[in-house]
Design a protein around this motif. Structure first.
Motif, PDB file in Angstrom:
ATOM      1  N   GLU A 133       0.854  -1.078  -0.061  1.00 19.05           N
ATOM      2  CA  GLU A 133      -0.170   0.016  -0.055  1.00 19.05           C
ATOM      3  C   GLU A 133       0.798   1.222  -0.077  1.00 19.05           C
ATOM      4  OE1 GLU A 133      -3.136   0.782  -0.430  1.00 19.05           O
ATOM      5  OE2 GLU A 133      -3.259  -1.615  -0.865  1.00 19.05           O
ATOM      6  N   CYS A 134       2.187   1.343   0.635  1.00 13.25           N
ATOM      7  CA  CYS A 134       2.871   2.208   0.560  1.00 13.25           C
ATOM      8  C   CYS A 134       3.046   3.008  -0.815  1.00 13.25           C
ATOM      9  CB  CYS A 134       4.109   1.908   1.223  1.00 13.25           C
ATOM     10  SG  CYS A 134       4.007   1.796   3.050  1.00 13.25           S
ATOM     11  N   PHE A 135       3.190   1.935  -1.836  1.00  9.30           N
ATOM     12  CA  PHE A 135       3.682   2.303  -3.300  1.00  9.30           C
ATOM     13  C   PHE A 135       2.289   2.985  -3.798  1.00  9.30           C
ATOM     14  CE2 PHE A 135       6.687  -0.889  -1.742  1.00  9.30           C
ATOM     15  CZ  PHE A 135       7.792  -0.382  -2.239  1.00  9.30           C
ATOM     16  N   ALA A 136       1.420   3.189  -3.163  1.00  4.52           N
ATOM     17  CA  ALA A 136       0.433   4.019  -3.763  1.00  4.52           C
ATOM     18  C   ALA A 136       0.485   5.414  -3.307  1.00  4.52           C
ATOM     19  CB  ALA A 136      -0.951   3.380  -3.292  1.00  4.52           C
ATOM     20  N   THR A 137       1.405   5.753  -2.386  1.00  6.67           N
ATOM     21  CA  THR A 137       1.497   6.953  -1.982  1.00  6.67           C
ATOM     22  C   THR A 137       2.555   7.993  -2.506  1.00  6.67           C
ATOM     23  OG1 THR A 137       3.184   6.698  -0.081  1.00  6.67           O
ATOM     24  CG2 THR A 137       0.876   6.182   0.525  1.00  6.67           C
ATOM     25  N   GLU A 138       2.093   9.367  -2.540  1.00  9.26           N
ATOM     26  CA  GLU A 138       2.808  10.496  -2.980  1.00  9.26           C
ATOM     27  C   GLU A 138       4.356   9.997  -2.478  1.00  9.26           C
ATOM     28  OE1 GLU A 138       1.131  14.292  -3.681  1.00  9.26           O
ATOM     29  OE2 GLU A 138      -0.574  13.250  -4.505  1.00  9.26           O
ATOM     30  N   ASP A 139       4.291  10.119  -0.760  1.00  9.50           N
ATOM     31  CA  ASP A 139       5.372  10.270  -0.057  1.00  9.50           C
ATOM     32  C   ASP A 139       6.355   9.105  -0.286  1.00  9.50           C
ATOM     33  OD1 ASP A 139       4.552  12.660   1.085  1.00  9.50           O
ATOM     34  OD2 ASP A 139       3.569  11.667   3.205  1.00  9.50           O
ATOM     35  N   GLN A 140       6.020   7.831  -0.823  1.00 13.31           N
ATOM     36  CA  GLN A 140       6.924   7.038  -1.044  1.00 13.31           C
ATOM     37  C   GLN A 140       7.832   7.498  -2.062  1.00 13.31           C
ATOM     38  OE1 GLN A 140       6.243   4.743  -4.255  1.00 13.31           O
ATOM     39  NE2 GLN A 140       8.372   4.190  -4.017  1.00 13.31           N
ATOM     40  N   LYS A 141       6.912   7.881  -3.179  1.00 15.53           N
ATOM     41  CA  LYS A 141       7.801   8.495  -4.616  1.00 15.53           C
ATOM     42  C   LYS A 141       8.748   9.516  -3.909  1.00 15.53           C
ATOM     43  CE  LYS A 141       5.056   6.101  -7.262  1.00 15.53           C
ATOM     44  NZ  LYS A 141       4.970   4.974  -6.556  1.00 15.53           N
ATOM     45  N   GLU A 142       8.168  10.315  -3.266  1.00 17.76           N
ATOM     46  CA  GLU A 142       8.962  11.463  -2.543  1.00 17.76           C
ATOM     47  C   GLU A 142      10.413  11.105  -2.116  1.00 17.76           C
ATOM     48  OE1 GLU A 142       9.515  14.538  -3.122  1.00 17.76           O
ATOM     49  OE2 GLU A 142      10.722  15.084  -1.355  1.00 17.76           O
ATOM     50  N   GLY A 143      10.035  10.078  -0.902  1.00 18.46           N
ATOM     51  CA  GLY A 143      11.021   9.683  -0.228  1.00 18.46           C
ATOM     52  C   GLY A 143      12.065   9.044  -0.879  1.00 18.46           C
ATOM     53  N   MET A 144      11.865   8.194  -2.151  1.00 18.56           N
ATOM     54  CA  MET A 144      12.868   7.519  -2.671  1.00 18.56           C
ATOM     55  C   MET A 144      13.451   8.375  -3.910  1.00 18.56           C
ATOM     56  SD  MET A 144      11.444   3.684  -2.940  1.00 18.56           S
ATOM     57  CE  MET A 144      11.124   2.649  -1.200  1.00 18.56           C
ATOM     58  N   THR A 145      12.587   9.194  -4.281  1.00 19.81           N
ATOM     59  CA  THR A 145      13.249  10.008  -5.379  1.00 19.81           C
ATOM     60  C   THR A 145      14.150  11.012  -4.793  1.00 19.81           C
ATOM     61  OG1 THR A 145      11.228  10.118  -6.631  1.00 19.81           O
ATOM     62  CG2 THR A 145      12.601  11.887  -7.135  1.00 19.81           C
ATOM     63  N   ALA A 146      14.027  11.497  -3.602  1.00 15.89           N
ATOM     64  CA  ALA A 146      14.718  12.669  -2.694  1.00 15.89           C
ATOM     65  C   ALA A 146      16.166  11.630  -2.336  1.00 15.89           C
ATOM     66  CB  ALA A 146      14.264  13.050  -1.538  1.00 15.89           C
ATOM     67  N   PHE A 147      16.013  10.366  -2.207  1.00 14.80           N
ATOM     68  CA  PHE A 147      17.337   9.554  -1.952  1.00 14.80           C
ATOM     69  C   PHE A 147      18.125   9.713  -3.050  1.00 14.80           C
ATOM     70  CE2 PHE A 147      19.659   5.571  -1.953  1.00 14.80           C
ATOM     71  CZ  PHE A 147      20.291   6.007  -0.863  1.00 14.80           C
ATOM     72  N   VAL A 148      17.635   9.053  -4.113  1.00 15.50           N
ATOM     73  CA  VAL A 148      18.448   8.954  -5.456  1.00 15.50           C
ATOM     74  C   VAL A 148      18.795  10.442  -6.014  1.00 15.50           C
ATOM     75  CG1 VAL A 148      18.093   8.421  -7.962  1.00 15.50           C
ATOM     76  CG2 VAL A 148      16.889   7.156  -6.228  1.00 15.50           C
ATOM     77  N   GLU A 149      17.977  11.629  -5.722  1.00 17.89           N
ATOM     78  CA  GLU A 149      18.614  12.544  -6.231  1.00 17.89           C
ATOM     79  C   GLU A 149      19.364  13.569  -5.264  1.00 17.89           C
ATOM     80  OE1 GLU A 149      15.065  14.933  -7.419  1.00 17.89           O
ATOM     81  OE2 GLU A 149      14.668  13.755  -9.134  1.00 17.89           O
ATOM     82  N   ARG A 150      19.590  12.765  -4.031  1.00 17.83           N
ATOM     83  CA  ARG A 150      20.439  13.303  -2.978  1.00 17.83           C
ATOM     84  C   ARG A 150      19.908  14.725  -2.484  1.00 17.83           C
ATOM     85  NH1 ARG A 150      22.982   9.370  -1.919  1.00 17.83           N
ATOM     86  NH2 ARG A 150      24.125   7.932  -3.201  1.00 17.83           N
ATOM     87  N   ARG A 151      18.672  14.902  -2.396  1.00 20.20           N
ATOM     88  CA  ARG A 151      18.083  16.301  -2.024  1.00 20.20           C
ATOM     89  C   ARG A 151      17.381  15.925  -0.905  1.00 20.20           C
ATOM     90  NH1 ARG A 151      12.774  15.747  -2.892  1.00 20.20           N
ATOM     91  NH2 ARG A 151      12.067  15.183  -5.066  1.00 20.20           N
ATOM     92  N   GLU A 152      16.863  17.049  -0.049  1.00 21.94           N
ATOM     93  CA  GLU A 152      15.928  16.932   1.410  1.00 21.94           C
ATOM     94  C   GLU A 152      14.646  16.345   0.626  1.00 21.94           C
ATOM     95  OE1 GLU A 152      16.103  17.549   4.670  1.00 21.94           O
ATOM     96  OE2 GLU A 152      18.133  17.168   4.116  1.00 21.94           O
ATOM     97  N   LYS A 153      14.057  15.660   1.675  1.00 24.41           N
ATOM     98  CA  LYS A 153      12.677  15.170   1.225  1.00 24.41           C
ATOM     99  C   LYS A 153      11.584  16.142   1.837  1.00 24.41           C
ATOM    100  CE  LYS A 153      13.424  12.117   5.093  1.00 24.41           C
ATOM    101  NZ  LYS A 153      14.303  11.114   5.633  1.00 24.41           N
ATOM    102  N   SER A 154      10.412  16.122   1.025  1.00 23.52           N
ATOM    103  CA  SER A 154       9.221  16.871   1.750  1.00 23.52           C
ATOM    104  C   SER A 154       8.143  16.274   1.651  1.00 23.52           C
ATOM    105  CB  SER A 154       9.344  17.960   1.008  1.00 23.52           C
ATOM    106  OG  SER A 154       8.256  18.683   1.174  1.00 23.52           O
ATOM    107  N   PHE A 155       7.699  15.451   2.855  1.00 25.53           N
ATOM    108  CA  PHE A 155       6.534  14.583   2.906  1.00 25.53           C
ATOM    109  C   PHE A 155       5.107  15.379   3.007  1.00 25.53           C
ATOM    110  CE2 PHE A 155       9.787  11.377   4.662  1.00 25.53           C
ATOM    111  CZ  PHE A 155       9.749  10.755   3.405  1.00 25.53           C
ATOM    112  N   LYS A 156       4.159  14.959   2.439  1.00 24.71           N
ATOM    113  CA  LYS A 156       2.875  15.759   2.361  1.00 24.71           C
ATOM    114  C   LYS A 156       1.770  14.799   2.935  1.00 24.71           C
ATOM    115  CE  LYS A 156       3.696  18.430  -1.944  1.00 24.71           C
ATOM    116  NZ  LYS A 156       4.647  17.644  -2.588  1.00 24.71           N
ATOM    117  N   ASN A 157       2.081  13.916   3.607  1.00 23.97           N
ATOM    118  CA  ASN A 157       0.924  12.959   4.105  1.00 23.97           C
ATOM    119  C   ASN A 157      -0.254  12.634   3.183  1.00 23.97           C
ATOM    120  OD1 ASN A 157      -0.492  11.524   6.196  1.00 23.97           O
ATOM    121  ND2 ASN A 157      -1.305  13.456   7.022  1.00 23.97           N
ATOM    122  N   LYS A 158       0.462  12.190   1.889  1.00 25.97           N
ATOM    123  CA  LYS A 158      -0.332  11.722   0.627  1.00 25.97           C
ATOM    124  C   LYS A 158       0.294  10.703   0.197  1.00 25.97           C
ATOM    125  CE  LYS A 158      -2.706  16.058  -0.307  1.00 25.97           C
ATOM    126  NZ  LYS A 158      -2.467  17.249  -0.531  1.00 25.97           N
TER     127      LYS A 158
END
Ligand code: CAA
Length: 260
Positions: free
Chosen positions: A235-260
């Motif tokens: 279910e986590c893979f349906a969230t925007e925050d999963q995309k954000e968390g992993m993209t931020a890791f790959v792009e080596r930038r700060e993550k910004s979660f939205k509770n979505k």
């Protein structure tokens, strides 16, 4: 909303509930339990709250138990009703889809120890004292103590403390696994806020699923529990925050979660 026996505060993503009956060492009467029920509902509906802290007003007590004055002359039906009310509210805290930290600033006895155990994490002051002294009053623990203490600290510890009513200091509570951390009295809230902020910086939906998976999994067999884990993991893979968390890791930038 105005409460008589509770103070509710919200600071950014952290909500704080303080039980506010210091003259009775924050003892839980029916009115306070009903207010607690109400405030937990409010927090559950607030998408802006990522973590919750529960504490007691004053330096002496977190909560010194269910209100003995109110219980003293109860009939069987009234006693049962009072137990059901406490269990309903504490179960609601168990099931709250946000992590809740007990900042135990003093006595956590009977219903107070039980309230802290309905929370996910317990931070205790060096001056805190824990115990289930009910048998000394002619009753059993009634707000979940016979069940949660065994689940948190094991059956032997639960039976010892509940059968004897022995009050333990924070250091012993730490040793038996009842509390997560012990700090000086003036650092309890600071530490609880620090825990809450650390949790609030994670992806909130993932944290919510973790709480559900741990709580549910502890109550069922390992196969069912692992199936549930796989379900929430997916279910986590349906969230925007999963995309954000992993993209931020790959792009080596700060993550910004939205509770979505
Ligand atoms: N219910 C109602 N009032 C309480 C209370 C309680 N659980 N605990 C403390 N109070 C009140 C006292 O009656 C006192 O009120 P007054 O000033 O009006 O007399 C005030 O709080 C201050 O308490 P003390 O004077 O007793 O303070 P102390 O420093 O001498 O002792 C204490 C502190 C050891 C915590 C002592 O108050 C105590 O033993 N309290 C009761 C603890 C207890 O037995 N809790 C379990 C209750 S049963 C339960 O919780 C059942 C359940 O599982 C649902």
């Amino acid at each position: 909303m105005e409460f008589k026996n509770i103070i509710f505060e919200k600071n950014d993503k952290i909500a704080t509930i303080s039980i506010n009956r210091p003259k009775a060492l924050n003892a839980l009467n029916s009115e306070t339990l009903k207010e607690l029920d109400c405030v937990v509902d409010m927090i559950a509906e607030d998408e802006g709250v990522y973590a919750v802290i529960l504490t007691g007003v004053g330096e002496k007590a977190f909560v010194a138990g269910a209100d003995i004055t109110e219980m003293k002359d109860m009939s069987v039906a009234e006693g049962r009703k009072f137990g059901i009310l406490g269990n309903k509210v504490f179960r609601k805290i168990d099931l709250l889809e946000k992590p809740i930290i007990a900042a135990v600033n003093g006595f956590a006895l009977g219903g107070g120890c039980e309230l802290s155990m309905a929370c996910d994490i317990r931070i205790a002051s060096t001056s805190a004292k824990f115990g289930q002294p009910e048998v000394g009053l002619g009753i059993t623990p009634g707000f979940g103590g016979t069940q949660r203490l065994a689940r948190i600290a094991g059956m032997a510890v639960a039976k010892e403390l509940i059968f004897t009513g022995r009050i333990i200091k924070a250091e012993e509570a730490l040793r038996v696994g009842l509390v997560n951390k012990v700090v000086e009295p003036d650092k309890v809230m600071e530490e609880a806020v620090s825990f809450a902020n650390t949790i609030a910086a994670q992806a909130p939906i993932a944290v919510k699923y973790c709480k559900a998976a741990i709580n549910r999994g502890m109550q069922c067999d390992i196969e069912t529990a692992l199936m549930y884990e796989s379900e929430v993991f997916g279910e986590c893979f349906a969230t925007e925050d999963q995309k954000e968390g992993m993209t931020a890791f790959v792009e080596r930038r700060e993550k910004s979660f939205k509770n979505k």
